[in-house]
Design an enzyme around this catalytic site. Structure first.
Site, short mmCIF file in Angstrom:
data_model
loop_
_atom_site.label_atom_id
_atom_site.label_comp_id
_atom_site.label_asym_id
_atom_site.label_seq_id
_atom_site.Cartn_x
_atom_site.Cartn_y
_atom_site.Cartn_z
N THR A 42 1.10 -1.03 0.09
CA THR A 42 0.24 -0.05 -0.22
C THR A 42 1.26 0.88 0.17
O THR A 42 1.88 1.39 1.36
CB THR A 42 -0.96 -0.11 1.01
N GLY A 43 0.16 2.44 -0.17
CA GLY A 43 1.40 4.05 -0.71
C GLY A 43 1.30 3.80 -2.44
O GLY A 43 1.47 3.34 -3.54
N ASP A 98 6.12 -4.15 -1.40
CA ASP A 98 5.56 -2.88 -0.83
C ASP A 98 6.47 -2.25 -0.42
O ASP A 98 8.72 -2.03 -0.05
CB ASP A 98 4.94 -3.82 0.92
N GLY A 99 6.30 -1.31 -0.64
CA GLY A 99 7.16 -0.09 0.24
C GLY A 99 7.79 0.41 1.86
O GLY A 99 7.12 -0.60 2.58
N ALA A 100 8.01 1.25 2.49
CA ALA A 100 8.37 1.64 4.03
C ALA A 100 8.94 2.41 3.88
O ALA A 100 9.41 4.10 3.13
CB ALA A 100 9.53 0.76 3.66
N ASP A 101 8.48 3.22 5.12
CA ASP A 101 8.53 4.90 5.44
C ASP A 101 10.00 4.98 5.81
O ASP A 101 10.67 6.04 5.80
CB ASP A 101 7.80 5.26 6.45
N GLY A 114 0.46 4.73 5.55
CA GLY A 114 -0.53 4.53 4.47
C GLY A 114 -1.27 4.24 5.95
O GLY A 114 -2.55 3.85 4.99
N GLU A 120 -0.24 -5.71 6.06
CA GLU A 120 0.45 -5.56 5.43
C GLU A 120 1.91 -6.44 5.73
O GLU A 120 2.31 -8.16 5.63
CB GLU A 120 1.45 -4.85 5.17
C1 5RP Z 1 1.71 2.07 3.79
C2 5RP Z 1 3.13 1.98 4.10
C3 5RP Z 1 3.63 2.05 3.18
O1 5RP Z 1 4.32 1.40 2.33
C4 5RP Z 1 4.94 3.23 3.80
O2 5RP Z 1 3.88 4.07 4.31
C5 5RP Z 1 4.96 3.41 2.02
O3 5RP Z 1 4.54 5.27 1.65
P1 5RP Z 1 5.28 5.57 -0.13
O4 5RP Z 1 5.60 4.58 -0.48
O5 5RP Z 1 3.79 6.44 -0.15
O6 5RP Z 1 6.02 6.76 0.48
O7 5RP Z 1 3.71 1.49 5.16
O8 5RP Z 1 1.02 1.83 4.82
#
Ligand code: 5RP
Length: 238
Positions: A42-43, A98-101, A114, A120
């Site tokens: 997600t994101g 998946d993405g990460a912060d 997100g 996740e």
């Molecule tokens: C959502 C997440 C996202 O993977 C994380 O926030 C990264 O988002 P983005 O790709 O928009 O920078 O953990 O819960």
């Protein structure tokens, strides 16, 4: 009669950050094989991956099944032409992307900005291979951003106290655009808990997950196979 001419639409130029995210997402496609069950994150970075995955599957004639970690990703995946099934209907997940912060050099992550951290974690910890895609602004020596913690509203005060007792310097209830508590797809609330520099992510993940009333926390210290960092020029896998 007046004839109207329309100026050609200018192509949209992606921002530097979008370009980096797209590069990371593109580089993850190499992990996709025919007949896989793929966990979708997600994101914004995951959104790039979902669109690229759909195009790749179409071009190569791949048969894929996808499990989404949020309603938003399920919607995007279906709209892009991917087959989305329920997590409860699959026996295993071959690949999750998946993405990460925030990501440190040991593949520990902070996720959940997100709001999809619980689903996740369920999908990505179950995956045979979990690949993280992130732009280079997410890479750090030590995790130090606030950690999202999803909890049942009934336990708000008790969870807040437990987070402070575990060393959180500040604990903020996440609000939505309507200034009401932000509700996850699970109908729960999120605290963003700032622990400063996190020296033991695995230990803290265990402690946060054990707080009564907590569904999941956004620290991910397990099961990451590789991290793909997108840069302006391309992507590197670590
Ligand atoms: C959502 C997440 C996202 O993977 C994380 O926030 C990264 O988002 P983005 O790709 O928009 O920078 O953990 O819960």
């Amino acid at each position: 009669m007046v004839s109207q001419t329309h100026a050609p639409r200018k192509p949209e130029i992606p921002s530097a950050s979008e370009l980096k995210k797209r590069h990371a997402a593109q580089a993850a496609i190499v992990h996709v094989k025919d007949h896989m069950t793929v966990g979708l994150g997600t994101g914004t970075t995951s959104a790039f991956f979902i669109s690229l995955l759909a195009s790749h599957a179409r071009e190569k004639g791949l048969t894929l099944r996808c499990v989404a970690t949020s309603d938003a990703s399920a919607y995007l995946a279906r709209a892009s032409g991917l087959t989305v099934v329920n997590f409860e209907d699959v026996k295993s997940i071959d690949l999750a992307v998946d993405g990460a912060d925030q990501v440190d050099g040991r593949k520990n992550l902070i996720k959940g900005y997100g709001g999809a951290l619980a689903r996740e974690k369920v999908v990505e910890y179950a995956a045979r291979k979990f690949v993280v895609i992130a732009d280079d602004s997410k890479l750090c020596a030590h995790l130090d951003k606030p950690v999202p913690v999803e909890f049942i509203p009934f336990a708000k005060a008790a969870v807040q106290n437990s987070l402070s007792a575990l060393g959180a310097k500040s604990v903020r209830l996440r609000l939505g655009s309507d200034s009401e508590p932000y509700r996850t797809d699970n109908g729960l609330w999120i605290f963003d808990a700032d622990f400063g520099k996190i020296t033991g992510p695995a230990k803290l993940e265990g402690l946060l997950g054990a707080i009564p009333g907590v569904l999941a926390c956004g620290l991910f210290s397990q099961n990451v196979h590789s991290v793909i960092i997108g840069t302006q020029k391309g992507a590197k896998e670590i």
